[in-house]
Design a protein around this motif. Structure first.
Motif, PDB file in Angstrom:
ATOM      1  N   PRO A   1       9.583   5.430  -6.376  1.00 47.82           N
ATOM      2  CA  PRO A   1       9.626   4.834  -7.720  1.00 47.82           C
ATOM      3  C   PRO A   1      10.569   5.620  -8.628  1.00 47.82           C
ATOM      4  CG  PRO A   1       7.624   6.125  -7.452  1.00 47.82           C
ATOM      5  CD  PRO A   1       8.306   6.125  -6.117  1.00 47.82           C
ATOM      6  N   ARG A   2      11.196   4.906  -9.538  1.00 44.51           N
ATOM      7  CA  ARG A   2      12.134   5.524 -10.478  1.00 44.51           C
ATOM      8  C   ARG A   2      11.920   4.946 -11.865  1.00 44.51           C
ATOM      9  NH1 ARG A   2      14.685   5.226  -5.488  1.00 44.51           N
ATOM     10  NH2 ARG A   2      15.817   7.119  -4.893  1.00 44.51           N
ATOM     11  N   CYS A   3      11.880   5.824 -12.873  1.00 40.72           N
ATOM     12  CA  CYS A   3      11.685   5.416 -14.262  1.00 40.72           C
ATOM     13  C   CYS A   3      13.026   5.235 -14.956  1.00 40.72           C
ATOM     14  CB  CYS A   3      10.880   6.464 -15.026  1.00 40.72           C
ATOM     15  SG  CYS A   3       9.120   6.408 -14.710  1.00 40.72           S
ATOM     16  N   ARG A   4      13.096   4.245 -15.812  1.00 40.16           N
ATOM     17  CA  ARG A   4      14.265   4.041 -16.663  1.00 40.16           C
ATOM     18  C   ARG A   4      13.765   3.665 -18.057  1.00 40.16           C
ATOM     19  NH1 ARG A   4      15.994   6.163 -12.858  1.00 40.16           N
ATOM     20  NH2 ARG A   4      17.827   5.633 -11.575  1.00 40.16           N
ATOM     21  N   MET A   5      14.187   4.425 -19.061  1.00 40.66           N
ATOM     22  CA  MET A   5      13.771   4.174 -20.433  1.00 40.66           C
ATOM     23  C   MET A   5      14.836   3.336 -21.146  1.00 40.66           C
ATOM     24  SD  MET A   5      11.086   6.160 -20.214  1.00 40.66           S
ATOM     25  CE  MET A   5      10.464   6.397 -21.871  1.00 40.66           C
ATOM     26  N   MET A   6      14.381   2.496 -22.081  1.00 41.88           N
ATOM     27  CA  MET A   6      15.302   1.762 -22.957  1.00 41.88           C
ATOM     28  C   MET A   6      14.824   1.968 -24.393  1.00 41.88           C
ATOM     29  SD  MET A   6      16.563  -1.814 -21.230  1.00 41.88           S
ATOM     30  CE  MET A   6      18.119  -1.733 -22.145  1.00 41.88           C
ATOM     31  N   GLY A   7      15.504   2.889 -25.098  1.00 44.11           N
ATOM     32  CA  GLY A   7      15.139   3.150 -26.488  1.00 44.11           C
ATOM     33  C   GLY A   7      15.458   1.960 -27.372  1.00 44.11           C
ATOM     34  N   GLU A   8      14.701   1.821 -28.436  1.00 42.34           N
ATOM     35  CA  GLU A   8      14.886   0.668 -29.311  1.00 42.34           C
ATOM     36  C   GLU A   8      16.215   0.707 -30.047  1.00 42.34           C
ATOM     37  OE1 GLU A   8      12.062  -2.075 -32.194  1.00 42.34           O
ATOM     38  OE2 GLU A   8      11.539   0.018 -31.857  1.00 42.34           O
ATOM     39  N   ASP A   9      16.856   1.878 -30.084  1.00 42.32           N
ATOM     40  CA  ASP A   9      18.137   1.997 -30.769  1.00 42.32           C
ATOM     41  C   ASP A   9      19.325   1.687 -29.860  1.00 42.32           C
ATOM     42  OD1 ASP A   9      17.799   4.193 -29.145  1.00 42.32           O
ATOM     43  OD2 ASP A   9      18.536   5.662 -30.616  1.00 42.32           O
TER      44      ASP A   9
ATOM     45  N   GLU B   1       0.811  -1.211   0.000  1.00 43.43           N
ATOM     46  CA  GLU B   1       0.000   0.000   0.000  1.00 43.43           C
ATOM     47  C   GLU B   1       0.849   1.268   0.000  1.00 43.43           C
ATOM     48  OE1 GLU B   1      -3.156   0.183  -0.587  1.00 43.43           O
ATOM     49  OE2 GLU B   1      -3.267  -1.995  -0.692  1.00 43.43           O
ATOM     50  N   VAL B   2       1.924   1.273   0.797  1.00 43.38           N
ATOM     51  CA  VAL B   2       2.806   2.450   0.807  1.00 43.38           C
ATOM     52  C   VAL B   2       3.467   2.618  -0.549  1.00 43.38           C
ATOM     53  CG1 VAL B   2       4.923   3.420   1.793  1.00 43.38           C
ATOM     54  CG2 VAL B   2       3.198   2.418   3.295  1.00 43.38           C
ATOM     55  N   GLY B   3       3.917   1.499  -1.137  1.00 46.82           N
ATOM     56  CA  GLY B   3       4.532   1.586  -2.458  1.00 46.82           C
ATOM     57  C   GLY B   3       3.573   2.128  -3.503  1.00 46.82           C
ATOM     58  N   ALA B   4       2.344   1.631  -3.502  1.00 43.88           N
ATOM     59  CA  ALA B   4       1.346   2.111  -4.461  1.00 43.88           C
ATOM     60  C   ALA B   4       1.034   3.585  -4.242  1.00 43.88           C
ATOM     61  CB  ALA B   4       0.071   1.276  -4.346  1.00 43.88           C
ATOM     62  N   ASN B   5       0.987   4.001  -2.991  1.00 42.03           N
ATOM     63  CA  ASN B   5       0.704   5.413  -2.700  1.00 42.03           C
ATOM     64  C   ASN B   5       1.839   6.315  -3.154  1.00 42.03           C
ATOM     65  OD1 ASN B   5      -1.815   4.959  -1.571  1.00 42.03           O
ATOM     66  ND2 ASN B   5      -1.010   4.646   0.487  1.00 42.03           N
ATOM     67  N   TYR B   6       3.083   5.846  -3.018  1.00 37.94           N
ATOM     68  CA  TYR B   6       4.217   6.641  -3.494  1.00 37.94           C
ATOM     69  C   TYR B   6       4.144   6.858  -4.996  1.00 37.94           C
ATOM     70  CZ  TYR B   6       6.759   6.375   0.961  1.00 37.94           C
ATOM     71  OH  TYR B   6       7.156   6.511   2.263  1.00 37.94           O
ATOM     72  N   ILE B   7       3.747   5.810  -5.724  1.00 39.93           N
ATOM     73  CA  ILE B   7       3.600   5.947  -7.168  1.00 39.93           C
ATOM     74  C   ILE B   7       2.468   6.914  -7.492  1.00 39.93           C
ATOM     75  CG2 ILE B   7       2.838   4.717  -9.251  1.00 39.93           C
ATOM     76  CD1 ILE B   7       4.475   2.335  -8.309  1.00 39.93           C
ATOM     77  N   GLY B   8       1.368   6.792  -6.746  1.00 37.60           N
ATOM     78  CA  GLY B   8       0.217   7.667  -6.983  1.00 37.60           C
ATOM     79  C   GLY B   8       0.493   9.132  -6.715  1.00 37.60           C
ATOM     80  N   LYS B   9       1.483   9.428  -5.877  1.00 35.92           N
ATOM     81  CA  LYS B   9       1.803  10.816  -5.533  1.00 35.92           C
ATOM     82  C   LYS B   9       2.999  11.366  -6.306  1.00 35.92           C
ATOM     83  CE  LYS B   9       0.016  10.392  -0.803  1.00 35.92           C
ATOM     84  NZ  LYS B   9       0.364  10.377   0.648  1.00 35.92           N
TER      85      LYS B   9
ATOM     86  N   LYS C   1       2.919   9.218 -11.622  1.00 35.97           N
ATOM     87  CA  LYS C   1       1.532   8.941 -11.230  1.00 35.97           C
ATOM     88  C   LYS C   1       0.610   8.684 -12.417  1.00 35.97           C
ATOM     89  CE  LYS C   1       0.163  13.823 -10.968  1.00 35.97           C
ATOM     90  NZ  LYS C   1      -0.360  14.891 -10.091  1.00 35.97           N
ATOM     91  N   ASP C   2       0.938   9.244 -13.599  1.00 33.55           N
ATOM     92  CA  ASP C   2       0.073   9.067 -14.765  1.00 33.55           C
ATOM     93  C   ASP C   2       0.497   7.900 -15.660  1.00 33.55           C
ATOM     94  OD1 ASP C   2      -1.502  11.257 -14.050  1.00 33.55           O
ATOM     95  OD2 ASP C   2      -0.123  12.658 -15.023  1.00 33.55           O
TER      96      ASP C   2
END
Length: 327
Positions: free
Chosen positions: A269-277, A152-160, A165-166
């Motif tokens: 939470p942290r985002c990491r992108m991996m481009g197709e190139d 629940e705490v993890g989900a709330n961190y993502i929601g905030k 969050k989107d």
């Protein structure tokens, strides 16, 4: 089942489909026999009970990727005994209650409970409370109460989170894609393998995969995430998902995104992108095609029988061993 995109497919139904997947490719790259042993081809394989880490991961995914409503339709938290301080549970508690009521204090727990209920119906019995909870939530998976905080705490961190969050909104959660990978083998012959992929979240411009990670050695989050990527070959999964998405939507411009969330003290939470190139995506696609060729050859050669692929005898070299081995 036919190739196509499927929404709302049950996870067990997905896993039962006899097609190669990203996890199957990883197993082949460990060894062909590893894949066969764990796959539907091994008709004598023993179904293993879902361990607590896998169960928690599934529940975490459902809560984050599908939202609380869908999560609560499939999962429910176990009751916490701390919330029922007056409920009797231990043998000593039951015997003391019998003594207070002037009843016999000998016998097993069931006998003690029966005596108490005969004279005092409103006494709270912990086993009765647990049974009623299970009956009221029949068909749902009951999760340990101490998982409430992490999930629940993890989900709330993502929601905030202002940018994350989107991510899990406006698309489709747990999207199943059935597709066929066509490739030229080492002899230049065109081959094909039927595939399946299940993407955590798919929306107009991104493919999202949610991962949790531990950081017991207290690395920086960046280093901990990179270690997780390396140890679990997540780049290979991203490469396969790119191919799956393009197979079903040739004009797709979606970019692959990982959302990582720690399970320790730092749950941001942290985002990491991996481009197709990226070079690692290209490498992953090459590994994938090699695995598909091994798969196609072995299925043709062995069918459901064990994949006993011969290996030439190999000699050890001094550099194969760590310096500390002889200590």
């Amino acid at each position: 089942m036919k190739n196509g995109i499927y929404h709302g497919m049950d996870e067990d139904e997905y896993h039962a489909i006899p097609r190669l997947s990203a996890s199957g490719v990883k197993n082949i790259l460990v060894s062909p026999m590893t894949f066969w042993s764990r796959s539907w081809l091994n008709t004598n394989r023993e179904e293993k009970d879902e361990n607590k880490f896998l169960l928690k991961g599934r529940a975490y995914h459902a809560r984050v990727c599908e939202g609380f409503k869908h999560f609560s339709e499939r999962y429910v938290y176990a009751l916490d005994k701390k919330g029922y301080p007056d409920a009797l549970d231990s043998g000593d508690q039951l015997k003391q209650k019998c003594k207070d009521l002037g009843l016999k204090v000998s016998g097993k727990k069931d006998e003690l409970i029966a005596r108490i209920k005969e004279v005092e119906q409103n006494t709270q019995i912990w086993s009765d409370i647990v049974s009623a909870h299970a009956l009221a939530n029949a068909g749902k998976t009951i999760l340990p109460a101490n998982w409430v905080h992490d999930i629940e705490v993890g989900a709330n961190y993502i929601g905030k989170h202002p940018t994350i969050k989107d991510v899990f909104d406006g698309g489709e959660a747990e999207t199943t894609i059935l597709w066929t990978h066509t490739f030229s083998d080492r002899n230049g012959v065109e081959r094909s393998v039927d595939m399946k992929s299940r993407i955590d979240y798919r929306k107009r411009n991104i493919l999202v995969d949610f991962k949790t990670y531990s950081n017991a050695l207290d690395f920086t989050p960046k280093k901990a995430i990179i270690r997780e990527m390396s140890n679990r070959s997540y780049y290979l999964q991203a490469a396969v998902y790119y191919l799956a998405d393009r197979a079903i939507d040739p004009d797709s411009q979606r970019v692959f995104m990982f959302v990582f969330q720690g399970t320790g003290d730092d749950k941001m939470p942290r985002c990491r992108m991996m481009g197709e190139d990226m070079g690692w995506i290209t490498h992953g696609k090459t590994q994938f095609t090699n695995a598909c060729e091994i798969y196609a050859d072995a299925v043709k050669r062995f069918g459901n029988d064990p994949w006993l692929i011969e290996e030439e005898p190999e000699a050890f070299a001094d550099e194969d061993f760590p310096p500390w081995m002889g200590e």
